[in-house]
Scaffold this motif. Sequence first.
Motif, mmCIF file in Angstrom:
data_model
loop_
_atom_site.group_PDB
_atom_site.id
_atom_site.type_symbol
_atom_site.label_atom_id
_atom_site.label_comp_id
_atom_site.label_asym_id
_atom_site.label_seq_id
_atom_site.Cartn_x
_atom_site.Cartn_y
_atom_site.Cartn_z
ATOM 1 N N PRO A 178 41.238 45.178 54.932
ATOM 2 C CA PRO A 178 40.527 46.307 55.451
ATOM 3 C C PRO A 178 39.240 45.982 56.103
ATOM 4 O O PRO A 178 39.027 46.726 57.115
ATOM 5 N N THR A 202 38.305 37.881 44.558
ATOM 6 C CA THR A 202 37.549 39.350 44.772
ATOM 7 C C THR A 202 37.728 39.963 43.377
ATOM 8 O O THR A 202 36.628 40.682 42.806
ATOM 9 N N GLY A 209 46.611 48.712 45.179
ATOM 10 C CA GLY A 209 46.351 48.109 46.232
ATOM 11 C C GLY A 209 46.462 46.354 45.886
ATOM 12 O O GLY A 209 46.447 46.204 44.682
ATOM 13 N N ALA A 210 46.127 45.629 46.701
ATOM 14 C CA ALA A 210 45.922 44.203 46.623
ATOM 15 C C ALA A 210 44.907 43.817 45.414
ATOM 16 O O ALA A 210 45.034 43.066 44.548
ATOM 17 N N VAL A 211 43.460 44.053 45.507
ATOM 18 C CA VAL A 211 42.436 43.828 44.782
ATOM 19 C C VAL A 211 42.478 44.733 43.568
ATOM 20 O O VAL A 211 42.589 44.140 42.411
ATOM 21 N N GLY A 224 46.817 56.639 45.939
ATOM 22 C CA GLY A 224 46.975 57.831 46.668
ATOM 23 C C GLY A 224 48.216 58.347 46.878
ATOM 24 O O GLY A 224 48.656 58.915 47.619
ATOM 25 N N LYS A 266 53.010 55.096 43.877
ATOM 26 C CA LYS A 266 51.894 54.169 43.463
ATOM 27 C C LYS A 266 51.496 54.219 42.045
ATOM 28 O O LYS A 266 51.242 53.094 41.272
ATOM 29 N N TYR A 304 44.701 60.824 43.942
ATOM 30 C CA TYR A 304 43.358 61.511 44.326
ATOM 31 C C TYR A 304 43.788 62.494 45.405
ATOM 32 O O TYR A 304 43.135 63.324 45.862
ATOM 33 N N ASN A 331 36.390 50.638 45.418
ATOM 34 C CA ASN A 331 37.135 49.903 46.487
ATOM 35 C C ASN A 331 37.069 50.961 47.651
ATOM 36 O O ASN A 331 37.413 50.589 48.901
ATOM 37 N N CYS A 361 32.644 47.098 45.914
ATOM 38 C CA CYS A 361 33.428 46.285 46.394
ATOM 39 C C CYS A 361 33.949 46.500 47.770
ATOM 40 O O CYS A 361 34.068 45.453 48.668
ATOM 41 N N GLY A 362 34.281 47.762 47.918
ATOM 42 C CA GLY A 362 34.564 48.403 49.443
ATOM 43 C C GLY A 362 34.447 49.837 49.671
ATOM 44 O O GLY A 362 34.422 50.529 48.583
ATOM 45 N N TYR A 373 35.588 53.254 56.739
ATOM 46 C CA TYR A 373 35.557 52.201 57.811
ATOM 47 C C TYR A 373 36.318 52.886 59.147
ATOM 48 O O TYR A 373 36.026 51.980 60.033
ATOM 49 N N PHE A 412 28.826 43.380 46.310
ATOM 50 C CA PHE A 412 28.851 42.017 46.182
ATOM 51 C C PHE A 412 30.082 41.504 47.237
ATOM 52 O O PHE A 412 30.931 42.601 47.921
ATOM 53 N N VAL A 424 32.817 38.561 48.096
ATOM 54 C CA VAL A 424 33.459 37.236 47.381
ATOM 55 C C VAL A 424 32.914 35.973 48.119
ATOM 56 O O VAL A 424 32.896 34.960 47.412
ATOM 57 N N LEU A 473 46.918 49.770 56.459
ATOM 58 C CA LEU A 473 45.965 49.660 55.400
ATOM 59 C C LEU A 473 45.112 51.066 55.362
ATOM 60 O O LEU A 473 44.829 51.311 54.136
ATOM 61 N N ASN A 486 50.503 50.442 52.994
ATOM 62 C CA ASN A 486 50.992 48.981 52.439
ATOM 63 C C ASN A 486 51.431 49.100 50.881
ATOM 64 O O ASN A 486 50.939 49.766 50.160
HETATM 65 P P1 NDP Z 1 44.503 47.302 49.793
HETATM 66 O O1 NDP Z 1 45.592 46.307 49.402
HETATM 67 O O2 NDP Z 1 44.099 48.211 48.668
HETATM 68 O O3 NDP Z 1 44.878 48.369 50.904
HETATM 69 C C1 NDP Z 1 43.882 49.364 51.287
HETATM 70 C C2 NDP Z 1 44.207 50.612 50.501
HETATM 71 O O4 NDP Z 1 43.214 51.516 50.515
HETATM 72 C C3 NDP Z 1 45.430 51.516 51.044
HETATM 73 O O5 NDP Z 1 46.530 51.006 50.624
HETATM 74 C C4 NDP Z 1 45.217 52.825 50.288
HETATM 75 O O6 NDP Z 1 45.700 53.097 49.299
HETATM 76 C C5 NDP Z 1 43.346 52.802 50.362
HETATM 77 N N1 NDP Z 1 42.875 53.758 51.412
HETATM 78 C C6 NDP Z 1 42.865 53.655 52.655
HETATM 79 N N2 NDP Z 1 42.137 54.782 53.045
HETATM 80 C C7 NDP Z 1 41.523 55.315 52.126
HETATM 81 C C8 NDP Z 1 40.775 56.281 52.049
HETATM 82 N N3 NDP Z 1 39.997 57.169 53.095
HETATM 83 N N4 NDP Z 1 40.497 56.968 50.580
HETATM 84 C C9 NDP Z 1 40.798 56.210 49.629
HETATM 85 N N5 NDP Z 1 41.596 55.080 49.642
HETATM 86 C C10 NDP Z 1 42.156 54.718 50.731
HETATM 87 O O7 NDP Z 1 43.292 46.556 50.208
HETATM 88 P P2 NDP Z 1 42.588 45.433 49.796
HETATM 89 O O8 NDP Z 1 42.973 45.164 48.139
HETATM 90 O O9 NDP Z 1 42.542 44.178 50.581
HETATM 91 O O10 NDP Z 1 41.038 46.006 49.667
HETATM 92 C C11 NDP Z 1 40.671 47.111 48.903
HETATM 93 C C12 NDP Z 1 39.128 47.285 48.987
HETATM 94 O O11 NDP Z 1 38.456 46.005 48.590
HETATM 95 C C13 NDP Z 1 38.743 47.494 50.336
HETATM 96 O O12 NDP Z 1 37.587 48.492 50.557
HETATM 97 C C14 NDP Z 1 38.047 46.252 50.870
HETATM 98 O O13 NDP Z 1 37.386 46.336 52.360
HETATM 99 C C15 NDP Z 1 37.564 45.489 49.802
HETATM 100 N N6 NDP Z 1 37.562 44.267 49.796
HETATM 101 C C16 NDP Z 1 36.214 43.785 49.534
HETATM 102 C C17 NDP Z 1 36.063 42.407 49.171
HETATM 103 C C18 NDP Z 1 34.518 41.847 49.057
HETATM 104 O O14 NDP Z 1 34.448 40.744 49.110
HETATM 105 N N7 NDP Z 1 33.507 42.911 48.494
HETATM 106 C C19 NDP Z 1 36.955 41.433 49.448
HETATM 107 C C20 NDP Z 1 38.234 41.732 49.703
HETATM 108 C C21 NDP Z 1 38.546 43.197 49.824
HETATM 109 P P3 NDP Z 1 45.825 54.675 48.761
HETATM 110 O O15 NDP Z 1 47.453 54.767 48.920
HETATM 111 O O16 NDP Z 1 45.574 54.435 47.233
HETATM 112 O O17 NDP Z 1 45.161 55.475 49.259
#
Ligand code: NDP
Length: 346
Positions: free
Chosen positions: A53, A143, A167-169, A189, A193, A209, A232, A254-255, A260, A285, A287, A330, A335
């Motif tokens: 992301p 993370t 999601g991944a994290v 979402g 899932k 949600y 996130n 975290c996010g 974005y 934070f 990572v 994403l 994904n």
């Molecule tokens: P994911 O595998 O969780 O993919 C992103 C997911 O975000 C999507 O599948 C979707 O899932 C959800 N999403 C997208 N748009 C929206 C929205 N408008 N509202 C709510 N959910 C949404 O990605 P990661 O696991 O890689 O990353 C998850 C979060 O962690 C991100 O915010 C990322 O920036 C953050 N992160 C932070 C790090 C750090 O060091 N602080 C390191 C790595 C990641 P759904 O279908 O559930 O909506």
Amino acid sequence: MAQSLPDTYKVWRLKRRPQGIIQDGDLELDEVPMPPLQDGEVRVQTLYLSLDPTDRIWMSDRKQYMPPVPLDQPMRGPIVGRVVESRQPGLQPGDNVEGTPQIELGHWADYLVGKEGDFRLVPRHNELPLVDYFGQMAIVAPTAYIGLMEIATPKAGETLVVSTAAGAVGSIVGQIGKILGCRTVGIAGSDEKCQWVTDELGLDACLNYKTDNLEARLEAACPDGIDVYFDNVGGPILDTVLGQMNNFGRIAQCGTISDYNAATPPPGPTNYPLILMRRLTVRGFIVLDHPERYQEAVSEVTKWILEGKIKFRQHIVDGIENAVEAVKMLYRGENQGKLLVRVAPE
Ligand code: NDP
């Protein structure tokens, strides 16, 4: 000895800062001559590129935690690859290596050249297949683990809520929450899932949600209130969770993926005053700031994976030319788990 190399390599360059969602022409795929290797350099063929992301943050010039990717430069992204040519002591053809922050973690390219420190050797005797090691251990597991243990500090019996729970994290966070003995509730979402999160990952509840009245469903799923929120997504979901936090609760920030792609900054949370009223700790934070806990995170999560206590999904798209279309998934929730591009066969 050098393996036979193509005359050119492919690299995605950032041509324009996206306005809203990524559009055609924001990035361009260049094909350029393969440079000769200098003393002290190593040439790596990319096997997998991680799409995250944060890519959309790095494409922008908003205030952020690393410098934005400069225009016309290769797009930044973590990679794992194989050394194909080396004029650097310590790395040999056939070694698997990861991009490090010195080379901005890697680039969206099928070959990279680096100097000392640009690549880190992947442990030769790894307990996980390379694709799982890279997909889960490069960023995701550290993370989730560090965000929980260092920032959110949940205790057995507390209620933990995690967004992007499929999601991944988020999926790793939720499962660690269960291992720690928390009542753990995910937010994701889609119903599909959420079903995976409860039926396969074993969380106590998961709320879609995108269907009505998240607030009431969250209250029903968390009858004792919320002690810890692993955030996130930011945005309206954060606001809803804030409204149900217990006194002295912790939020690991975290996010904020919900903003974005925002063309203008969304309004702040209306429940912000509850940070005061409920004496909450809200801590962001990154990572990359916690290298001292990486090895612990990798060891612990690997152990839980091997014991069958943590499951994960990886979503693999083939071909460097598909990276831009893939990264858009994403932000649409398309994904299913950690998103990777397979750039070359292992
Ligand atoms: P994911 O595998 O969780 O993919 C992103 C997911 O975000 C999507 O599948 C979707 O899932 C959800 N999403 C997208 N748009 C929206 C929205 N408008 N509202 C709510 N959910 C949404 O990605 P990661 O696991 O890689 O990353 C998850 C979060 O962690 C991100 O915010 C990322 O920036 C953050 N992160 C932070 C790090 C750090 O060091 N602080 C390191 C790595 C990641 P759904 O279908 O559930 O909506």
